[in-house]
Structure formats: C-alpha cells, structure tokens
Design an enzyme around this catalytic site. Structure first.
Site, PDB file in Angstrom:
ATOM      1  CE  LYS A  28      56.901 -48.153 -11.872  1.00  0.00           C
ATOM      2  NZ  LYS A  28      57.637 -47.581 -13.028  1.00  0.00           N
ATOM      3  CB  SER A 103      60.024 -44.997 -11.348  1.00  0.00           C
ATOM      4  OG  SER A 103      59.333 -45.518 -12.479  1.00  0.00           O
ATOM      5  CB  SER A 127      61.037 -46.434 -15.084  1.00  0.00           C
ATOM      6  OG  SER A 127      61.229 -45.071 -14.798  1.00  0.00           O
TER       7      SER A 127
END
Length: 423
Positions: A28, A103, A127
C-alpha cells in the site's frame, strides 16, 4: 482488465531467501519504501521519496518476497472505496464496474486480479477487511501492537495496524508470520504473539470452538448479505462449532465515537504537511500563513479537508469534552463489551460489510452513508482487537465477506475458524 491497482509499478528485489521466496508482494502506498515514491494517494506527496524502508518492508525483503509495486488507496487512508485517491479510482476485478473497497482497495484488487500473490494494507477502521470482503479475498487486521507501524504514514495512531491480504487464509497467515513481532522503532509493539505460528493454525479442527454471532451487526444489513452470512454460519455449525447469539449494546455508538477519534488524530497528524516540512509548496512571497493555506488547499482532496476540519473542531476549546472525551468514554465501553463477550465465546462473527460493493461513483456524493458503511469494522479498531475477513460467497455476482473477531492476540483462533469457512 486494467484495475488501476498500482500507483507505482517498480520491482524491489528481495534481500535473501525465506518463507516468501517466489512470492510477489504489493505494498500500500502509505508504507515507506526506500527510493520508491510513496504518495498516500495524495497530490500533497506526489513526489515524495522516502529515504528508508518501513519495518514490514524490510521483513518482507529479508523473507524473500519480491515487491512489485505500490498500490492505490483512498487519500491518506480516508475513504472506503479507493475513489478519493488523487490518481483516480481502482476498479473491482471481482465485480467490474464496482468499487474494490478501501482504503486498501489497490492492494485487494492487485491480489484478486492476480497482479500480486499477496499484499500489505493498513487498517484504521476496516481498511484491510473492507476491500478484502468487496474483492473476495482474505484480509487480516492484527491486534494493535502485533505488527510494527514504523514507516507507515500516520492517519490515526491509536487505531491503525498494518495487515496482510491474500487469496487464501494460509497465504495471509504466512505473511503475518513474517511481518509480526516487536520492533525497537515502534514503542507500541510488544511480544504478545512472539511464540505464535499463524500459518500452522490453518488446518486445526474447530469442534471445540464457540462462535458468537453479533446480532447488533445484522440489524440494518442488506438482506442479501445476511443470507450469505447465515449460510456460512450454518456450515460452521455443521463442521462442529457451537453457535451462540451475542448482543453488544455499545456498538450503537461505535461509528460516532470512531469518527470523532479518528478525525481528531488525523487533524494532528496531517499538520506536518504544510509545504515546508512535507508536501507540495504553496509559494509564500514571505507570508508563511498564506503559503501554509495554499499548500494544503492544493495538496489535499475534499475528503481529507473534511476530516481535518471536523477533527480540529472536535479538539477545539469548548468542544473537547463534548466530543473527543465523550468519544473516548464510548471507546472504553466498546472494549468492555468485547471483553465480557469473550468470557463465553472464542470468536465473534458478523458480515464484514453490511452492504454489497457499490457501483463506481455511486457513494461519493453522500459521505454520511460512506461512514455508516464502516459499522461492522470500526468496533474492532476501537477495541484494538484482531479480526479477519474471509470470502463467504456472492450475491448478485458481488463478493460477500464474513468477519471473525478474536480476543487480544487471538490471531491463531480466528485463522483456524476462517480456514474452516474457507474449506
């Protein structure tokens, strides 16, 4: 199909051989990688290149994992659809035309599309689990302190954890084995799971396991989601688990408490992005205040600005006790309810998400509905507990995830139960 899962596609070779040898890993884009751009999905950090690796990145490289790129995400982790990214939305490879969740949507999409074997995300209020559920993969949110956050760009320090995503429970557990453990660079880590072997827990039987179904998290959920969830719970019972219904009264206030706390911490953490210490420059002409405002106006997107403003308001004089202190009291209530529940059950279960993946663009106009979408995931972060999302099936050709929550450092137990659901 192009999913726009990656912001930066750049191979980072492993430092050695180990349990992740021959596996590709997506990371990420809020996790630092030395010499490789780390944007947090924001125009504010579009050109930021960290000088060091996050601890989890160092561990992945030492274990033989090959990092293949940095994945798209909601800006600074603020969103549940990966549509607030300054670099455009990611599409759900398991449900084309729909969001991948967020996210960590890019990480989940990369795994679901076969663009990486496993991935790393971060989970502040769901997330990792949200995109795992929406993309039909496995995602683990570890106990707070099990995995080092050194090198993670902070959103809400008291809530967030780094966690793995994979196509199978075993692969997610293998990655957790690698990235977990104490770190002298992160004072919040401890050795609570130091003797654990998460991948080894995958094949254990569950005939002695008691699963508590959280009835509060079924209320208001989409009927199609509930139907798939209940089918999987029935399968767990058929496999030998004992099923009980559990009610946690505090969960009625969890979403409100979470957003007050998370936005308040974000307001503080994101103050560093001022165009001087970090971030795009606003140009000053000698006026620091104007430069500060211009940098943040240009660098932050609408959702980040909204959360900073709300968090600053909650912390301001005259409102701190009314909002922030009250939210912390509610957080303590949530923790207490979970502790009480685990006196009679081994794990707690709910749908990971109360809704099916929305269509791209469908949710952006209604922030409140996006926040309410987190109702099933944020209580775990408030209580700093571990949880896993495992695929439970599909409804209307869209994935549905089942969430299992464990007591503090109960990762082995939730992995064991999740592998039974997977089988």
């Amino acid at each position: 199909m192009s999913t726009n899962a990656f912001i930066t596609e750049e191979t980072i070779e492993p430092d050695g051989n180990g349990p992740l040898s021959e596996l590709t890993v997506a990371v990420k884009d809020n996790i630092s990688t030395a010499g490789v751009t780390t944007t947090c999905g924001s125009a504010m950090l579009e050109d930021y290149v960290p000088p060091y690796d996050a601890t989890v990145v160092s561990k992945i490289k030492a274990a033989g994992g090959t990092i293949v790129g940095k994945t798209n995400m909601d800006e600074f982790g603020m969103g549940g659809t990966t549509e607030t990214s300054a670099f455009g939305p990611t599409e759900n490879p398991a449900a084309p035309g729909h969001v991948p969740g967020g996210s960590s949507g890019g990480s989940a999409a990369a795994v679901a599309a076969g663009e990486a074997d496993v991935a790393i995300g971060s989970d502040t209020g769901g997330s990792v689990r949200n995109p795992a559920a929406f993309c039909g993969v496995v995602g683990i949110k570890p106990t707070y302190g099990l995995v080092s956050r050194y090198g993670l760009v902070a959103y809400a320090n008291s809530l967030e954890q780094i966690g793995p995503l994979a196509n199978t429970v075993e692969d997610a557990a293998r990655l957790l084995d690698v990235i977990s453990g104490p770190d002298r660079n992160d004072g919040t880590t401890n050795d609570g799971g130091a003797d654990s072997a998460y991948a080894a827990a995958v094949d254990d039987k569950i005939d002695t396991l008691t699963v508590g179904v959280i009835t509060d998290l079924l209320e208001g959920a989409d009927d199609r989601v509930v139907d798939v969830f209940e089918d999987r719970i029935d399968a767990l019972e058929a496999a030998g688990a004992t099923i009980e219904e559990v009610s946690l009264d505090s969960l009625e206030h969890a979403v409100q408490a979470y957003y007050v706390i998370a936005m308040s911490e974000a307001s503080s953490n994101l103050a560093r992005f001022d165009g001087v210490r970090y971030g795009t420059s606003g140009g000053s002409d000698g006026n620091w205040n104007e430069s500060f405002a211009a940098a943040r106006e240009a660098g932050f997107g609408p959702e980040v600005k909204r959360r900073i403003l709300l968090g600053t308001y909650a912390l301001s004089a005259g409102y701190h006790d009314k909002y922030y202190k009250k939210a912390q009291d509610a957080r303590a209530w949530v923790k207490q309810d979970f502790d009480e529940a685990f006196k009679s059950v081994d794990v707690l279960a709910s749908p990971t998400m109360p809704v099916l993946p929305p269509a791209l663009g469908e949710s952006l106009s209604d922030p409140l509905q996006l926040y309410l979408m987190d109702a099933n995931t944020v209580p775990v972060n408030l209580a700093n507990l571990p949880a896993i999302s495992v695929p439970a099936g599909t409804a209307d050709n869209r994935p549905v995830g089942l969430q299992l929550i464990g007591p503090k450092f109960g990762e082995e137990t939730i992995i064991r139960a999740a592998s039974a659901i997977e089988r």
